[in-house]
Design an enzyme around this catalytic site. Sequence first.
Site, PDB file in Angstrom:
ATOM      1  N   ASN A 197       0.814  -1.221   0.000  1.00  0.00           N
ATOM      2  CA  ASN A 197       0.000   0.000   0.000  1.00  0.00           C
ATOM      3  C   ASN A 197       0.844   1.266   0.000  1.00  0.00           C
ATOM      4  O   ASN A 197       0.310   2.355  -0.210  1.00  0.00           O
ATOM      5  CB  ASN A 197      -0.867   0.051   1.265  1.00  0.00           C
ATOM      6  CG  ASN A 197      -2.104  -0.795   1.128  1.00  0.00           C
ATOM      7  OD1 ASN A 197      -2.311  -1.408   0.090  1.00  0.00           O
ATOM      8  ND2 ASN A 197      -2.913  -0.828   2.172  1.00  0.00           N
ATOM      9  N   LYS A 198       2.130   1.152   0.290  1.00  0.00           N
ATOM     10  CA  LYS A 198       2.950   2.346   0.472  1.00  0.00           C
ATOM     11  C   LYS A 198       3.341   2.949  -0.889  1.00  0.00           C
ATOM     12  O   LYS A 198       3.136   2.336  -1.930  1.00  0.00           O
ATOM     13  CB  LYS A 198       4.189   2.012   1.303  1.00  0.00           C
ATOM     14  CG  LYS A 198       3.828   1.460   2.685  1.00  0.00           C
ATOM     15  CD  LYS A 198       3.037   2.460   3.513  1.00  0.00           C
ATOM     16  CE  LYS A 198       2.760   2.006   4.933  1.00  0.00           C
ATOM     17  NZ  LYS A 198       1.672   1.018   5.062  1.00  0.00           N
ATOM     18  N   ASN A 199       3.969   4.140  -0.843  1.00  0.00           N
ATOM     19  CA  ASN A 199       4.212   4.843  -2.117  1.00  0.00           C
ATOM     20  C   ASN A 199       5.221   4.126  -2.996  1.00  0.00           C
ATOM     21  O   ASN A 199       5.181   4.243  -4.208  1.00  0.00           O
ATOM     22  CB  ASN A 199       4.619   6.288  -1.854  1.00  0.00           C
ATOM     23  CG  ASN A 199       3.447   7.116  -1.362  1.00  0.00           C
ATOM     24  OD1 ASN A 199       2.516   6.566  -0.769  1.00  0.00           O
ATOM     25  ND2 ASN A 199       3.468   8.415  -1.600  1.00  0.00           N
TER      26      ASN A 199
END
Length: 395
Positions: A197-199
């Site tokens: 989910n992180k960038n």
Amino acid sequence: MPAPTSVPASPAPPAARAYLPMTRPEIDDETIAGVAEVLRSGWITSGPQVKAFEAELSAYCGGRPARVFNSGTCTMEIALRVAGIGPGHEVITTPLSWVATSNVILAVGAKPVFVDIDPATRNLDLERVEAAITPATRAILPVDLAGLPVDRDRLHALAARHRLRVVEDAAQSFGSAWNGRRIGTFGDFVSFSFHPNKNITTIEGGCLVLPDERAAKLAEQYRLQGVVRSGYDGMEVEVLGGKFNLTDVAARVGRGQLKRLEEFTAKRRELARAYFREFGTPSRRALGLGLPIADFEQSNWHMFQVILPEERLTVKRAEVMARLHELGIGTGVHYPAIHRFALYRRLGWKDGDFPRAEHAGRNLLTLPLFPAMTAADVARVAAALEDVLAAHSHS
Ligand SMILES: Cc1ncc(COP(=O)(O)O)c(C=O)c1O
């Protein structure tokens, strides 16, 4: 005139709209090919790709020591261990985060001391930190929720004044900046997560930026069973470490992602601006939604989160999420207030302890935001949310 041979066709039904998830990682073909190469290379666990990834992360962080791990949770736990924090110590943190933030404090045997949030930033309220400091306080562990950085000038000045260590839970703020300086290029310990989910992602994984090489060496020991090797056959173990190393396959994914960080951040900022435009119309302003701070300089826009107007709604957040899901839109909750979880209640916290975090925890709603989205997707989300809220508000 020839007679019509068939009944005119009725207009085609509109094409079903694709489901819009809350987030989606973007792994390019070059990275996939690179992963295949690693898989064929004969060396798939921690090795040359990890070394190269760490060098690239260190360069990104202004040359500071950077080490990678298999999560953005163990990075924080290891930072606390390297800082010598354990039983009898207190660590000040926010109750509005992923529960990993405070679990790691418990895991090292220390006590989390929660301080309520600033409702505007939704981050730890630095105004209130000083009052929570006791002789047992050893560190502050702030979180950059949704990628919006905590005020680093105030944070580090406060920590220096009270001789406290700082472990920045920057799980969500890779790519963010504070006054023109990238998060990770300064400070004490800085922890990033590379969860999908992180960038940027390594599938699972994380990076810890450390204050010096001595700390980095100790973190390496905690990463792999405390082992220190020397020569061909030398092995020593002085500390109790665990199994927290990142594989070369994962590191190769991360290297492909890191190259695109700036592009991803720019796209996320553009989409966040589009959300502000969409929610700025008179009918949508009247919905009473709480919007995030409109920061396009510092935040990496890891998430776009609104606060639902619970006092106006005839339904709970779950119902709003269900209606949006039926309309083909994914949403999320980041996060329920930590001190209300059973584990934390058993340790003595109760409802009403941190009213701002509780209010946010009940009403925050994370809307879709990921680089492959378009402005039309944003418009679709805003229109759907308006319809759902309008249908379920007191008149
Ligand atoms: C604020 C915060 N802290 C810590 C973590 C833990 O990271 P990981 O899932 O990589 O262990 C996450 C992400 O999941 C997070 O969002």
